[in-house]
Design an enzyme around this catalytic site. Structure first.
Site: not given
Ligand SMILES: NC(=O)c1ccc[n+]([C@@H]2O[C@H](COP(=O)([O-])OP(=O)(O)OC[C@H]3O[C@@H](n4cnc5c(N)ncnc54)[C@H](O)[C@@H]3O)[C@@H](O)[C@H]2O)c1
Length: 348
Positions: A65, A236
């Site tokens: 990410e 998450d």
């Protein structure tokens, strides 16, 4: 021989070794306290920040990410991965580094390791939220998932929320033994448990911090009594959750940045109309936090870019007057800014 780089070429770089020295120098509880306050101060400036769900590159094994944000003066991004299968290969589940830059010139101000800094900022964020939402008399926390983040969470909850006892559980007893060993002497009573049911016994805060790329049920509905604060940080990513959805039906749910949490958090299991409150609104007084001692509050944490921005800016401030960094010549800086090629040529 190439001429030495100009002074403008150099950017402070904090290595893992220097980050560890810095944390020991100031003390982990002080760092966690100050980080919590730094993140809270930025949450109170919420509207100034550029905000978008992070850019995620998914693979079968995990995710990589990029997490950017800016307040108009400084710009930050973090590179971070999440690979639950990594520990079996002797690698960390989460590793990160990050950069802070000036908006007016685009020049970097800091490059740093962020694996340790992420663990610290995640713990600080959990504590920032728990000190508003957890029951006032919370003294016992269950810690389910005893991996890399676990001790940071326990120490932050002790330092900032006043937790006196942490009850550890992990499917891997070796992880629990490691966490119990590391927490010795930290001023927290540590109880190692054989089941998650045992771990939640008497706890007012339940932190779930497990890593599995699955819709897991770390907590089922019957395990969560009234008045509990749940700090759910392990779910998450799309397809990666920790709580049974029936818990969410009973809870008041607080999130960081709703558009990102809808994709990545526990609430990905819920209807898009499922109500949530962005936590900054609780801080600013625009929304209520805990309204009833019997209420179940849930912090559906996924980790948001502003927390990393705060951590990077905090770190820049802490570096002043210390030796906890090296200078790296990252920026090519020719005497004549347009003569980049000439600089290369002269280095032959
Ligand atoms: N919300 C955030 O801001 C944030 C920040 C950092 C990490 N995370 C997430 O937190 C999770 C934990 O990170 P970590 O670095 O500690 O990972 P880790 O791999 O070091 O530790 C995870 C632990 O969970 C345990 N576990 C897995 N399934 C379990 C189960 N069913 N019951 C009990 N224990 C179980 C594993 O045995 C392991 O010890 C990851 O999913 C990571 O992506 C979230």
């Amino acid at each position: 021989m190439a001429p030495p780089p100009s002074p403008l070429a150099f950017i402070p770089f904090v290595s893992v070794e220097n980050m560890m020295r810095l944390v020991h120098h100031f003390g982990i509880e002080t760092v966690l306290h100050e980080l919590t306050d730094a993140i809270e101060a930025d949450y109170l400036r919420w509207s100034l920040f550029e905000k978008a769900p992070r850019l995620a590159s998914h693979s079968q094994e995990g995710v990589i990410e990029l997490m950017p944000t800016s307040d108009g003066e400084a710009y930050a991004f973090k590179y971070v991965n999440g690979h639950p299968s990594n520990t079996a290969k002797g690698l960390q589940t989460v590793a990160a580094f990050g950069l802070l830059a000036r908006v007016d010139t685009g020049y970097p101000l800091l490059l740093t390791e962020m694996t340790l800094l992420t663990a610290l900022r995640t713990a600080a964020t959990s504590a920032m939220v728990a000190r508003r939402l957890a029951p006032k008399d919370a003294r016992v926390m269950a810690m389910i998932g005893n991996g890399a983040q676990a001790e940071f969470q326990a120490i932050a909850m002790k330092a900032i929320v006043g937790i006196e006892e942490v009850r550890l559980y992990d499917i891997d007893p070796e992880a629990t033994r490691k966490a119990a060993r590391n927490l010795q002497g930290c001023g927290i009573r540590v109880v190692s448990c054989d089941t998650s049911q045992d771990a939640i016994e008497g706890a007012q805060i339940i932190t779930t911090c497990t890593a599995d790329k699955a819709y897991a049920t770390i907590l089922s509905d019957n395990m969560v009594g009234s008045g509990i604060h749940i700090n759910a940080i392990g779910g998450d990513c799309p397809g990666k959750t920790e709580l049974h959805r029936d818990i969410l039906d009973r809870a008041a749910t607080f999130v960081e940045f709703e558009p990102q949490t809808r994709i990545e958090g526990e609430i990905q299991q819920m209807d898009p109309a499922y109500p949530v409150t962005e936590f900054w609104k609780v801080l600013s007084g625009e929304a209520e936090g805990r309204t009833d001692v019997r209420q179940i509050t849930l912090f559906d944490s996924v980790g948001f870019a502003i927390e990393d921005f705060s951590a990077l800016r905090y770190l820049v401030g802490k570096l002043e007057g210390t030796q906890f960094f090296q200078q790296l010549d990252i920026i090519a800086d020719p005497d004549d800014p347009r003569d980049l090629f000439g600089m290369l040529q002269r280095a032959a």
